[in-house]
Design a protein around this motif. Structure first.
Motif, PDB file in Angstrom:
ATOM      1  N   GLN A 227      42.897  41.057  52.578  1.00 27.45           N
ATOM      2  CA  GLN A 227      41.590  41.707  52.508  1.00 27.45           C
ATOM      3  C   GLN A 227      40.568  40.992  53.381  1.00 27.45           C
ATOM      4  O   GLN A 227      39.792  41.620  54.112  1.00 27.45           O
ATOM      5  N   GLY A 228      40.543  39.671  53.304  1.00 26.14           N
ATOM      6  CA  GLY A 228      39.598  38.899  54.099  1.00 26.14           C
ATOM      7  C   GLY A 228      39.821  39.084  55.590  1.00 26.14           C
ATOM      8  O   GLY A 228      38.869  39.265  56.361  1.00 26.14           O
ATOM      9  N   ALA A 229      41.089  39.065  56.003  1.00 30.46           N
ATOM     10  CA  ALA A 229      41.404  39.242  57.417  1.00 30.46           C
ATOM     11  C   ALA A 229      41.072  40.659  57.875  1.00 30.46           C
ATOM     12  O   ALA A 229      40.601  40.867  59.000  1.00 30.46           O
ATOM     13  N   ALA A 230      41.331  41.646  57.011  1.00 32.50           N
ATOM     14  CA  ALA A 230      41.027  43.030  57.357  1.00 32.50           C
ATOM     15  C   ALA A 230      39.525  43.235  57.538  1.00 32.50           C
ATOM     16  O   ALA A 230      39.081  43.885  58.494  1.00 32.50           O
ATOM     17  N   THR A 231      38.751  42.674  56.626  1.00 30.20           N
ATOM     18  CA  THR A 231      37.292  42.795  56.716  1.00 30.20           C
ATOM     19  C   THR A 231      36.779  42.132  57.984  1.00 30.20           C
ATOM     20  O   THR A 231      35.952  42.704  58.712  1.00 30.20           O
ATOM     21  N   ALA A 232      37.285  40.935  58.270  1.00 33.35           N
ATOM     22  CA  ALA A 232      36.875  40.230  59.482  1.00 33.35           C
ATOM     23  C   ALA A 232      37.289  40.994  60.733  1.00 33.35           C
ATOM     24  O   ALA A 232      36.608  40.925  61.766  1.00 33.35           O
ATOM     25  N   GLY A 233      38.383  41.737  60.634  1.00 30.62           N
ATOM     26  CA  GLY A 233      38.886  42.493  61.783  1.00 30.62           C
ATOM     27  C   GLY A 233      38.311  43.886  61.908  1.00 30.62           C
ATOM     28  O   GLY A 233      38.715  44.643  62.799  1.00 30.62           O
ATOM     29  N   GLY A 234      37.381  44.239  61.025  1.00 29.74           N
ATOM     30  CA  GLY A 234      36.703  45.524  61.156  1.00 29.74           C
ATOM     31  C   GLY A 234      37.335  46.687  60.429  1.00 29.74           C
ATOM     32  O   GLY A 234      36.878  47.830  60.574  1.00 29.74           O
ATOM     33  N   LEU A 235      38.368  46.444  59.624  1.00 28.41           N
ATOM     34  CA  LEU A 235      38.944  47.522  58.828  1.00 28.41           C
ATOM     35  C   LEU A 235      38.097  47.748  57.578  1.00 28.41           C
ATOM     36  O   LEU A 235      37.626  46.789  56.957  1.00 28.41           O
ATOM     37  N   ALA A 236      37.930  48.989  57.202  1.00 25.66           N
ATOM     38  CA  ALA A 236      37.148  49.319  56.009  1.00 25.66           C
ATOM     39  C   ALA A 236      38.064  49.402  54.797  1.00 25.66           C
ATOM     40  O   ALA A 236      39.148  49.986  54.864  1.00 25.66           O
ATOM     41  N   GLU A 237      37.632  48.812  53.691  1.00 24.26           N
ATOM     42  CA  GLU A 237      38.400  48.904  52.452  1.00 24.26           C
ATOM     43  C   GLU A 237      38.159  50.265  51.803  1.00 24.26           C
ATOM     44  O   GLU A 237      37.020  50.643  51.536  1.00 24.26           O
ATOM     45  N   VAL A 238      39.227  51.005  51.548  1.00 23.96           N
ATOM     46  CA  VAL A 238      39.132  52.287  50.848  1.00 23.96           C
ATOM     47  C   VAL A 238      39.190  52.047  49.350  1.00 23.96           C
ATOM     48  O   VAL A 238      38.337  52.505  48.588  1.00 23.96           O
ATOM     49  N   VAL A 239      40.201  51.316  48.913  1.00 20.66           N
ATOM     50  CA  VAL A 239      40.317  50.977  47.498  1.00 20.66           C
ATOM     51  C   VAL A 239      41.265  49.790  47.353  1.00 20.66           C
ATOM     52  O   VAL A 239      42.197  49.618  48.155  1.00 20.66           O
ATOM     53  N   LYS A 240      41.017  48.959  46.356  1.00 21.47           N
ATOM     54  CA  LYS A 240      41.890  47.837  46.006  1.00 21.47           C
ATOM     55  C   LYS A 240      42.225  47.995  44.535  1.00 21.47           C
ATOM     56  O   LYS A 240      41.316  48.073  43.700  1.00 21.47           O
ATOM     57  N   ILE A 241      43.509  48.044  44.227  1.00 27.20           N
ATOM     58  CA  ILE A 241      43.932  48.356  42.868  1.00 27.20           C
ATOM     59  C   ILE A 241      44.811  47.232  42.325  1.00 27.20           C
ATOM     60  O   ILE A 241      45.778  46.820  42.974  1.00 27.20           O
ATOM     61  N   ASP A 242      44.479  46.773  41.147  1.00 26.24           N
ATOM     62  CA  ASP A 242      45.267  45.759  40.455  1.00 26.24           C
ATOM     63  C   ASP A 242      46.120  46.475  39.408  1.00 26.24           C
ATOM     64  O   ASP A 242      45.681  46.720  38.286  1.00 26.24           O
ATOM     65  N   HIS A 243      47.331  46.824  39.795  1.00 27.36           N
ATOM     66  CA  HIS A 243      48.197  47.611  38.922  1.00 27.36           C
ATOM     67  C   HIS A 243      48.417  46.944  37.566  1.00 27.36           C
ATOM     68  O   HIS A 243      48.289  47.585  36.522  1.00 27.36           O
ATOM     69  N   ALA A 244      48.783  45.671  37.598  1.00 30.07           N
ATOM     70  CA  ALA A 244      49.185  44.997  36.359  1.00 30.07           C
ATOM     71  C   ALA A 244      48.026  44.847  35.393  1.00 30.07           C
ATOM     72  O   ALA A 244      48.171  45.065  34.185  1.00 30.07           O
ATOM     73  N   ARG A 245      46.857  44.461  35.898  1.00 30.98           N
ATOM     74  CA  ARG A 245      45.732  44.258  35.000  1.00 30.98           C
ATOM     75  C   ARG A 245      45.207  45.590  34.458  1.00 30.98           C
ATOM     76  O   ARG A 245      44.797  45.672  33.301  1.00 30.98           O
ATOM     77  N   LEU A 246      45.229  46.629  35.290  1.00 32.25           N
ATOM     78  CA  LEU A 246      44.849  47.950  34.792  1.00 32.25           C
ATOM     79  C   LEU A 246      45.836  48.425  33.731  1.00 32.25           C
ATOM     80  O   LEU A 246      45.448  48.980  32.703  1.00 32.25           O
ATOM     81  N   ALA A 247      47.137  48.210  33.985  1.00 33.88           N
ATOM     82  CA  ALA A 247      48.156  48.616  33.023  1.00 33.88           C
ATOM     83  C   ALA A 247      47.987  47.855  31.710  1.00 33.88           C
ATOM     84  O   ALA A 247      48.072  48.446  30.623  1.00 33.88           O
ATOM     85  N   ALA A 248      47.740  46.549  31.793  1.00 32.72           N
ATOM     86  CA  ALA A 248      47.556  45.740  30.578  1.00 32.72           C
ATOM     87  C   ALA A 248      46.373  46.251  29.773  1.00 32.72           C
ATOM     88  O   ALA A 248      46.419  46.304  28.534  1.00 32.72           O
ATOM     89  N   GLY A 249      45.303  46.633  30.454  1.00 32.89           N
ATOM     90  CA  GLY A 249      44.143  47.160  29.760  1.00 32.89           C
ATOM     91  C   GLY A 249      44.425  48.471  29.059  1.00 32.89           C
ATOM     92  O   GLY A 249      43.716  48.841  28.107  1.00 32.89           O
ATOM     93  N   ALA A 250      45.465  49.174  29.523  1.00 35.03           N
ATOM     94  CA  ALA A 250      45.851  50.445  28.918  1.00 35.03           C
ATOM     95  C   ALA A 250      47.028  50.289  27.961  1.00 35.03           C
ATOM     96  O   ALA A 250      47.576  51.278  27.472  1.00 35.03           O
ATOM     97  N   GLY A 251      47.449  49.032  27.713  1.00 34.74           N
ATOM     98  CA  GLY A 251      48.515  48.778  26.751  1.00 34.74           C
ATOM     99  C   GLY A 251      49.920  48.803  27.317  1.00 34.74           C
ATOM    100  O   GLY A 251      50.891  48.874  26.565  1.00 34.74           O
TER     101      GLY A 251
END
Length: 286
Positions: free
Chosen positions: A38-62
């Motif tokens: 992410q840091g390298a992409a931002t420095a290189g001019g790429l725009a972040e569309v979305v960043k998803i944490d699968h495991a933590r979202l899943a844990a929050g949903a049980g």
């Protein structure tokens, strides 16, 4: 030494703590790799569309699964020439990078142009070379070792499910979005308007919009033993595009097919999700 002594109790405690410590270590490695990209992409001019944490979202949903995080990045100047060649390639754009726990080791994989070419009938081109070079620059700057998603067994339209819409373009988007957010186990991540992005570059594309969403609990179950499908199938993506003579088409991923691509097999949760998604989309498009 009899069980129940202080030493025996300590051994039991250490045995129980070891898997937790190992997973925490892998989680830290997964996090570090993705944050570096992410840091390298931002420095290189790429725009972040979305960043998803699968495991933590899943844990929050049980639901439990191993560490996994996906990053979707955009550079319309790179994506637009590919979409000019084949608008359906939008279901696999823009850039995607997955960092995940692969049997106790943090691993990074990404989608390259060979994947797009095989799945959408694209020829080698300057646009394809630019696509691969752009992501290679980011990964090199991040100092992250990564491998491309498998392409063996891929053919044109592999794992692409398709529906038609009799509604207008904007109405189709809204009907699908409403049907998705109405489900209480689903998270809406947003859209990518490829047509608007191209227009900003002075390029005219057919209308094409990518919808991004996911179900943390069902997704966690589907990914638990198949984490690499987090690159392609989760978050879930729907491409709505205007085909020849204005016909509206809706395409999305066959989760079971993508599991087979990565692992050589699929499981019941993948097929169940396919059935659920198709029923939801078909009803929205009636």
């Amino acid at each position: 030494m009899q069980i129940g002594t202080p030493l025996a109790g300590l051994l039991v405690t250490l045995a129980l703590a070891w898997p937790v410590a190992a997973q925490e270590s892998t989680q830290a490695s997964v996090d570090a790799a993705l944050e570096a990209v992410q840091g390298a992409a931002t420095a290189g001019g790429l725009a972040e569309v979305v960043k998803i944490d699968h495991a933590r979202l899943a844990a929050g949903a049980g639901a439990e699964m191993g560490p996994s995080r996906v990053l979707i990045l955009s550079d319309p100047a790179i994506s637009t020439p590919i979409l000019e060649s084949e608008i359906r390639a939008g279901v696999d754009l823009p850039f995607r990078v997955l960092s995940f726990d692969d049997a106790g080791t943090a691993r990074v994989i990404y989608t390259n142009f060979a994947f797009l070419a095989a799945r959408h009938g694209l020829e080698e081109s300057d646009a394809g070379a630019a696509f691969d070079a752009r992501l290679a620059e980011v990964l090199a700057a991040a100092n992250v070792e990564a491998s491309a998603a498998p392409v063996e067994g891929l053919a044109r339209d592999f794992g692409v499910l398709e529906l038609a819409s009799a509604h207008g373009f904007d109405a189709t988007i809204e009907r699908l979005r409403s049907a998705i957010v109405a489900q209480d186990d689903t998270v809406w991540f947003g859209i990518v308007d490829f047509t608007a992005d191209a227009a900003a570059l002075g390029v005219t594309l057919p209308r094409a919009t990518l919808l991004l969403f996911g179900g943390p609990a069902p997704g966690g179950v589907a990914m638990k033993d198949f984490p690499a499908i987090g690159l392609d199938a989760f978050c879930q993506k729907i491409l709505v595009y205007e085909g020849p003579e204005g016909a509206l088409r809706v395409i999305y991923n066959d989760i079971a097919a993508l599991a087979t691509l990565h692992y050589g097999t699929s499981a019941k949760p993948h097929h169940a999700l396919n059935e659920r998604l198709t029923a939801t989309f078909a009803k929205a498009l009636e």
